[in-house]
Design a protein around this motif. Sequence first.
Motif, PDB file in Angstrom:
ATOM      1  N   UNK A   1       0.811  -1.216   0.000  1.00 12.37           N
ATOM      2  CA  UNK A   1       0.000   0.000   0.000  1.00 12.37           C
ATOM      3  C   UNK A   1       0.846   1.269   0.000  1.00 12.37           C
ATOM      4  N   UNK A   2       2.154   1.140   0.196  1.00 13.92           N
ATOM      5  CA  UNK A   2       3.014   2.327   0.185  1.00 13.92           C
ATOM      6  C   UNK A   2       4.014   2.311  -0.973  1.00 13.92           C
ATOM      7  N   UNK A   3       3.800   1.383  -1.930  1.00 13.15           N
ATOM      8  CA  UNK A   3       4.811   1.173  -2.979  1.00 13.15           C
ATOM      9  C   UNK A   3       5.130   2.449  -3.758  1.00 13.15           C
ATOM     10  N   UNK A   4       4.089   3.181  -4.174  1.00 17.72           N
ATOM     11  CA  UNK A   4       4.336   4.377  -4.984  1.00 17.72           C
ATOM     12  C   UNK A   4       4.992   5.477  -4.163  1.00 17.72           C
ATOM     13  N   UNK A   5       4.544   5.603  -2.913  1.00 16.02           N
ATOM     14  CA  UNK A   5       5.127   6.618  -2.027  1.00 16.02           C
ATOM     15  C   UNK A   5       6.634   6.380  -1.875  1.00 16.02           C
ATOM     16  N   UNK A   6       6.991   5.113  -1.671  1.00 15.62           N
ATOM     17  CA  UNK A   6       8.401   4.780  -1.471  1.00 15.62           C
ATOM     18  C   UNK A   6       9.210   5.030  -2.743  1.00 15.62           C
ATOM     19  N   UNK A   7       8.643   4.649  -3.887  1.00 15.82           N
ATOM     20  CA  UNK A   7       9.336   4.901  -5.145  1.00 15.82           C
ATOM     21  C   UNK A   7       9.512   6.404  -5.329  1.00 15.82           C
ATOM     22  N   UNK A   8       8.469   7.154  -4.975  1.00 15.42           N
ATOM     23  CA  UNK A   8       8.552   8.610  -5.063  1.00 15.42           C
ATOM     24  C   UNK A   8       9.647   9.147  -4.157  1.00 15.42           C
ATOM     25  N   UNK A   9       9.717   8.607  -2.941  1.00 19.20           N
ATOM     26  CA  UNK A   9      10.733   9.067  -1.988  1.00 19.20           C
ATOM     27  C   UNK A   9      12.136   8.762  -2.516  1.00 19.20           C
ATOM     28  N   UNK A  10      12.280   7.619  -3.183  1.00 24.27           N
ATOM     29  CA  UNK A  10      13.576   7.258  -3.781  1.00 24.27           C
ATOM     30  C   UNK A  10      13.993   8.307  -4.815  1.00 24.27           C
ATOM     31  N   UNK A  11      13.071   8.628  -5.724  1.00 27.39           N
ATOM     32  CA  UNK A  11      13.385   9.633  -6.745  1.00 27.39           C
ATOM     33  C   UNK A  11      13.605  11.000  -6.105  1.00 27.39           C
TER      34      UNK A  11
END
Length: 481
Positions: free
Chosen positions: A409-419
């Motif tokens: 449920x946090x996959x996109x948030x984490x990918x966003x945080x990586x970028x």
Amino acid sequence: AVQKEPEFAGHPKGLYMLFFAEMWERFSYYGMRAILIFYLTQHWLFSDAKSNLIYGAYTSLVYITPVLGGYLADRYLGQRKAVLFGGLLLAAGHSLMAVEGTGGQSDPTINVFWGALAFIIVGSGFLKANISVMVGQLYKLTDVRRDGAYTIFYMGINVGAAIGTIMVGYLGQTIGWGWGFGLAGIGMLAGLIVFVLGKGALLGAGEAPAPLAKSKEMLLYGVGLASVAVIWALVQYQDVIQTLLAVSGVALLGYVLYESFKLPKEPRERMFAILFLISLNPLFWGLFEQAGGSMNLFTDRFVDRSGVPASIFQSINPIYIILLAPLFASLWVWLGQKGKEPSAPAKFGLALAQMGLANLVLVWGAEAFGVAAMTPVIFVFLYYLFATTGELCLSPVGLSAMNRLAPVHLASLIMGAWFYMTAVGNFVAGLIGEATGGHDGAMSKTALLDIYELFGWIAIGAAVLVLLVSPIVKRWMHLDT
Ligand code: LEU
């Protein structure tokens, strides 16, 4: 019987379509980036220090907007339409770059230049993350070919980067800026054409999550265009960008931490591992991204390059990636079979060590041959070699670690945080580059070497710390369960 999808060499045809579309997009992005610092210093006559700062602010925005573009595509637009719209903005931006005017900061044409940067920034926001997501969507979740697909896709990125830097760099630095940027624009247009004509090969991948009303779709494009206007103003004020980055960065990391405390022990500790890994991005990319900035200026002015335009040396990194990526992939598999594959945090430590080494090798080489003499070109090749092996220990490793460690449920948030943290690194790169010139000063060889040496040791010190704590972080990852 189930109808078999059209394939080529064991992968869906859509992969090759995305490969060529992204290849052309990166051709234009890296081609333009290869001559940007020279355009800033020689055409708009900014000081070296200021040019590095603008370069860092621009590239950091390029990596932040995909966080928002990814969100809009996930929620409303779907990836295909987002990529299409982003591609149009990018083609417009690269073409506008070709409008030179007479040069100098008092030439009003400089506003077209700021606008061109804004189109590229917002265009990347709609395109970059989404085209990468589409690669994965061509495969079922359990399909083992997915990793291989990303390796092939990463090759496309770097083939485009290598050819783009050579062709755009050559044209821009020897014939004229407008010719170089114009070619980047044509390259982007080629990518767009590939994407439009190849639509059928996607077999429905990247469509909107729910039917989207025409009016809502138009509204989203309107928001995109409005943000071009906002970024157009913003990109001219690098100190504002710095403040925004710092404030939103703290808010974002705070939010990720807050979310992690709502989780049970194992996923919570995985989130700690994620936070640890992404916090290393600013230092790594801050040094790595000197490439198009201060390192590009250094190569131009202080390296014996036998008349080869400095921007051409920007192709060394993507060429090394093409040669070494398969080697690294098999190295990890080979070490894995012997149970000796380094953990993701250990690889990050190695990445920092290699980036530090790249800096030190350049400094030692330049000093050994005398600071007053032109530095032999071999040290430029060695610098990029260690920077590239560092990149291979961090960039693909980080992406797959984010994928594996983030709760669904946090996959996109984490990918966003990586970028996001990559973007912070790009801004840091601008600040480090700025320091090589002193404030509003011209870059001197000794100042640059001093800064590179200092940060070389900082990176190696950080690497030692990271390697020391990596066993703890590895435990947080809970990969054996
Ligand atoms: N070469 C990579 C790209 O352009 C770098 C990125 C992952 C920071 O896609």
